[in-house]
Write a protein that holds these residues in place. Structure first.
Motif, mmCIF file in Angstrom:
data_model
loop_
_atom_site.group_PDB
_atom_site.id
_atom_site.type_symbol
_atom_site.label_atom_id
_atom_site.label_comp_id
_atom_site.label_asym_id
_atom_site.label_seq_id
_atom_site.Cartn_x
_atom_site.Cartn_y
_atom_site.Cartn_z
ATOM 1 N N GLY A 136 6.564 3.509 36.606
ATOM 2 C CA GLY A 136 5.346 3.495 37.407
ATOM 3 C C GLY A 136 4.365 4.592 37.023
ATOM 4 O O GLY A 136 4.568 5.326 36.057
ATOM 5 N N PRO A 137 3.269 4.717 37.776
ATOM 6 C CA PRO A 137 2.170 5.615 37.410
ATOM 7 C C PRO A 137 2.556 7.081 37.246
ATOM 8 O O PRO A 137 1.877 7.818 36.539
ATOM 9 N N SER A 138 3.630 7.532 37.887
ATOM 10 C CA SER A 138 4.021 8.937 37.744
ATOM 11 C C SER A 138 4.483 9.261 36.327
ATOM 12 O O SER A 138 4.437 10.420 35.909
ATOM 13 N N HIS A 139 4.914 8.240 35.562
ATOM 14 C CA HIS A 139 5.415 8.471 34.216
ATOM 15 C C HIS A 139 4.658 7.697 33.135
ATOM 16 O O HIS A 139 4.901 7.915 31.949
ATOM 17 N N GLN A 140 3.770 6.807 33.520
ATOM 18 C CA GLN A 140 3.040 5.993 32.549
ATOM 19 C C GLN A 140 1.729 6.686 32.153
ATOM 20 O O GLN A 140 0.790 6.756 32.941
ATOM 21 N N PRO A 301 -5.028 -2.590 31.838
ATOM 22 C CA PRO A 301 -6.140 -2.648 32.798
ATOM 23 C C PRO A 301 -6.434 -1.289 33.423
ATOM 24 O O PRO A 301 -5.600 -0.385 33.417
ATOM 25 N N ASP A 302 -7.637 -1.182 33.960
ATOM 26 C CA ASP A 302 -8.083 0.054 34.608
ATOM 27 C C ASP A 302 -7.545 0.099 36.040
ATOM 28 O O ASP A 302 -8.280 -0.035 37.013
ATOM 29 N N ARG A 303 -6.239 0.269 36.147
ATOM 30 C CA ARG A 303 -5.617 0.407 37.463
ATOM 31 C C ARG A 303 -4.225 1.001 37.307
ATOM 32 O O ARG A 303 -3.710 1.112 36.190
ATOM 33 N N PHE A 304 -3.631 1.404 38.402
ATOM 34 C CA PHE A 304 -2.264 1.912 38.374
ATOM 35 C C PHE A 304 -1.316 0.735 38.154
ATOM 36 O O PHE A 304 -1.406 -0.287 38.833
#
Length: 333
Positions: A136-140, A301-304
């Motif tokens: 997820g976003p914490s590691h991507q 894409p421009d999103r989490f």
């Protein structure tokens, strides 16, 4: 009810998987770590630093071979970058490793002020770039290239495979000044050896020519582009692949020359947000040169992004081989 216990098939992918090698694909273990040790044997100025992630950035190879030149900074990425800057001031060539999200988002000001402003000879090697983990976003690290391209004087590299990672390490040692490299670690695919490839900092390389489509790609997306080219050849679609391992400084001359050829669809493919990466860099170079091919963009894409297994996520966000094949067929209609 039956007492027989049905065994579920064992999952072969996981959320944290960092390897993007396909089944049966040739790989090389820890190319960065082994290449760094090879360079360190030749140059006693080289040191390695990490923030509690030696095993997960392959820096443990250096720690085992030369423990006196390996520095464990703990979970303190800002300290990691500051210490690397200090060592560079004393004449060392520090290789600072951590995850890309921590190197960029957590330590950006220290890279900007301590390292880049003074043009210090620090090499930042950042694992799990783009969508190479499902945590997820914490590691991507989907925005790391945009952030590092914006730092004055920073050279930015996105190697494709194990061979290029090894070659890039040697090039970074020879280069004077700060470098940010997306780090492929663990069992890394071996792709470019088939093409007699030799990395040159700041240079794009045409791996194969094609009359119908040109894919301009960096990092793991060059591997995907070559897979796409082989698949589409079966449909009589001739695909060329231009590999761009250096995003800054960008080889605008080669990109523009390839895009001047008329009658080809040009596709920029990157494992990064659609904002601020290779796609925007290529588009700006072409616009300023007055070269206007039909241009398409494969990017995140421009999103989490979601968490999950990488094959699922790569399909979902359009950066898998099959997703690219489908998209290109539609664009050619």
């Amino acid at each position: 009810m039956s007492q027989t216990t049905m065994k579920k098939p064992k999952l072969t992918t996981s959320a944290m998987i960092a390897s993007i090698a396909g089944e049966g694909q040739a790989t090389k273990a820890a190319p960065f770590g082994h290449a760094l040790v090879e360079q360190a044997r030749k140059n006693d100025r080289i040191v390695g630093l990490t923030a509690d992630l030696s095993k997960y950035t392959d820096l443990h190879i250096l720690a085992q071979a030369m423990p006196e030149r390996h520095f464990q900074m703990g979970m303190a990425e800002q300290l990691l970058m500051a210490a690397a800057g200090g060592m560079a001031k004393e004449g060392c060539i520090p290789f600072a490793t951590t995850y890309a999200v921590f190197a960029t988002r957590r330590a950006y000001d220290f890279i900007h002020q301590v390292i880049a402003e003074e043009n210090l000879n620090v090499k930042i090697c950042a694992a799990l770039p783009g969508l190479t983990t499902g945590y997820g976003p914490s590691h991507q690290a989907t925005e790391d290239l945009a952030m590092m391209r914006a730092v004055p004087g920073m050279t930015v590299l996105d190697p494709c495979d194990a061979l290029e990672t090894e070659q890039a390490v040697a090039a970074m040692v020879a280069h004077e000044g700060p470098v940010y490299m997306r780090l492929l670690r663990g069992k890394v695919p071996l792709v470019l050896d088939e093409y007699g490839y030799q990395f040159e900092m700041g240079k794009a390389k045409l791996l194969r020519d094609g009359r119908d489509v040109l894919i301009i790609a960096s990092g793991i997306m060059t591997m995907r582009a070559l897979e796409v080219a082989k698949q589409l050849a079966g449909d009589a679609v001739d695909v060329g692949v231009l590999h761009v391992p250096t995003l800054k400084p960008l080889d605008e001359q080669e990109i523009i020359a390839q895009c001047r050829r008329e009658g080809r669809l040009v596709v920029v493919a990157e494992n990064h947000s659609q904002i601020g990466g290779l796609g925007e860099a290529v588009a700006m170079a072409l616009l300023l040169a007055g070269v206007m091919p039909v241009l398409k963009h494969v990017a995140l894409p421009d999103r989490f992004l979601d968490a999950g297994a990488l094959p699922t996520l790569h399909d979902r966000y359009g950066i898998s081989t099959q997703s690219m094949v489908t998209a290109i067929k539609q664009w050619l209609v």
